[in-house]
Design an enzyme around this catalytic site. Structure first.
Site, PDB file in Angstrom:
ATOM      1  N   ASP A 117       0.920  -1.192   0.079  1.00 25.88           N
ATOM      2  CA  ASP A 117       0.078  -0.136  -0.047  1.00 25.88           C
ATOM      3  C   ASP A 117       0.800   1.226  -0.087  1.00 25.88           C
ATOM      4  O   ASP A 117       1.675   1.250   0.980  1.00 25.88           O
ATOM      5  CB  ASP A 117      -0.964   0.147   1.267  1.00 25.88           C
ATOM      6  CG  ASP A 117      -2.029   1.172   1.082  1.00 25.88           C
ATOM      7  OD1 ASP A 117      -1.714   2.001   0.640  1.00 25.88           O
ATOM      8  OD2 ASP A 117      -3.179   0.606   1.564  1.00 25.88           O
TER       9      ASP A 117
ATOM     10  N   ILE B  87       0.289   2.437   6.656  1.00 28.41           N
ATOM     11  CA  ILE B  87      -0.895   2.670   7.371  1.00 28.41           C
ATOM     12  C   ILE B  87      -1.564   3.810   7.038  1.00 28.41           C
ATOM     13  O   ILE B  87      -0.994   5.122   7.137  1.00 28.41           O
ATOM     14  CB  ILE B  87      -0.251   2.619   9.057  1.00 28.41           C
ATOM     15  CG1 ILE B  87       0.936   1.620   9.208  1.00 28.41           C
ATOM     16  CG2 ILE B  87      -1.386   2.450   9.699  1.00 28.41           C
ATOM     17  CD1 ILE B  87       1.374   1.520  10.664  1.00 28.41           C
ATOM     18  N   HIS B  88      -2.927   3.874   6.854  1.00 25.74           N
ATOM     19  CA  HIS B  88      -3.799   4.901   7.079  1.00 25.74           C
ATOM     20  C   HIS B  88      -5.058   4.407   7.523  1.00 25.74           C
ATOM     21  O   HIS B  88      -5.883   3.487   7.192  1.00 25.74           O
ATOM     22  CB  HIS B  88      -3.887   5.514   5.633  1.00 25.74           C
ATOM     23  CG  HIS B  88      -4.004   4.473   4.503  1.00 25.74           C
ATOM     24  ND1 HIS B  88      -5.456   4.612   4.019  1.00 25.74           N
ATOM     25  CD2 HIS B  88      -3.370   3.477   3.819  1.00 25.74           C
ATOM     26  CE1 HIS B  88      -5.498   3.408   3.064  1.00 25.74           C
ATOM     27  NE2 HIS B  88      -4.405   2.854   3.032  1.00 25.74           N
ATOM     28  N   GLY B  89      -5.186   5.248   8.728  1.00 24.80           N
ATOM     29  CA  GLY B  89      -6.683   5.503   9.408  1.00 24.80           C
ATOM     30  C   GLY B  89      -7.403   4.324   9.520  1.00 24.80           C
ATOM     31  O   GLY B  89      -7.087   3.301   9.922  1.00 24.80           O
TER      32      GLY B  89
END
Lengths: 163, 137
Positions: free
Chosen positions: A8, A12-14
């Site tokens: 990705d 890391i996202h939300g």
């Protein structure tokens, strides 16, 4: 063991990290990224994006491989993240215990100076070298698929490459 | 059938849909009403959304409690226990609701709402470096 190796470009996202760690039941998140391992600002943003109650480890790709192969982690379900296919390929070639590789989002923020990009799916824009790495990845004995969020169906990368 | 409707003053609703599409590819899961950007009467759109639910659980997100969009929604929702209305909508709550795999109940929704508050964000000041061993424990 790696419950899922996710590629990705945002690492890391939300909420997306939140649903995946819940879905995969992984108490530990490992970000395998050379830039992040050496950049305190990036580390800060990754820490802020880590869901409450989850452990986060940020390592260079080589150091992350050592963690994945550490016998102590054999029974620990880990959610591993890289931001490019080449890094994921290196991990997949050097770590045995991987349940699946999710090629979620790649190349959307990449430097376009490397020449033409190949659009493999709406969220996969690959340079020549990344495309080669992806082909190599599908030759390994691990399921390689795309699934942006758990409610999406899994699409095999081999079938996407044939298009 | 669409289970979710976002209704706002102006383009906030379609803007949230755009963010949702970028983050999850699930923009088509929501219906949107961008109220007052033209003369279109949006009340029939609210009615239509509630009708097509056919009694199943649905969620309507509005922007401001007591705002006119929220008022129009509340008037239509009366008597439809299957429709839950959330106001003060932000991207975080829209994502949480749409990504929730379990069935939505009022309790479940309250939990998601409490985790989706606006907040003051400060850089973490601890410099705690985790070792491989402490991670693998």
């Amino acid at each position: 063991m790696i419950a899922q190796l996710r590629i990705d470009d945002r690492l890391i996202h939300g909420q997306v990290a939140l649903v995946w760690t819940k879905e995969l039941d992984t108490p530990g998140i490992v970000v395998a990224n050379d830039n992040a391992a050496n950049n305190e600002m990036v580390q800060m943003t990754l820490k802020m994006a880590t869901p409450t109650g989850k452990k986060l480890l940020i390592r260079s790709v080589d150091d992350a491989i050592k963690v994945f192969n550490n016998p102590k982690g054999k029974n620990m379900r880990m959610f591993a993240l890289t931001n490019c296919v080449a890094d994921a390929l290196k991990i997949a070639q050097n770590v045995e215990d991987i349940d699946g590789i999710n090629v979620a989002n790649v190349g959307r923020f990449a430097d376009k100076s490397e020449g033409e990009t190949h659009q493999v799916g709406s969220t996969l824009m690959l340079s020549d070298s990344e495309l080669e790495a992806l082909k190599e990845l599908t030759k390994l004995d691990v399921p390689v698929f795309q699934q942006v969020v758990p409610s999406n169906p899994k699409t095999s990368i081999s079938s996407m490459l044939k298009k | 059938m669409k289970k979710y409707l976002i209704a706002s003053h102006g383009h906030l609703a379609s803007g949230l849909q755009s963010s949702l599409e970028i983050l999850t590819g699930m923009g088509d899961k929501v219906s949107v009403i961008d109220a007052y950007v033209d003369d279109h009467d949006y009340v029939p759109d609210i009615k239509k959304f509630i009708e097509q639910l056919n009694g199943e659980v649905g969620v309507i997100f509005t922007d401001l409690v007591g705002g006119s969009v929220n008022q129009k929604v509340m008037l239509e929702v009366v008597g439809h226990e299957n429709v839950l209305v959330i106001s003060g909508t932000n991207l975080s709550i829209v994502l949480s609701v749409i990504l929730e795999a379990d069935e939505l109940t009022k309790e479940k929704l309250n939990g998601l709402i409490s985790q989706s508050q606006v907040q003051l964000v400060e850089a973490p000041n601890e410099n705690s470096e985790m070792s491989d061993d402490s991670f693998l424990e």
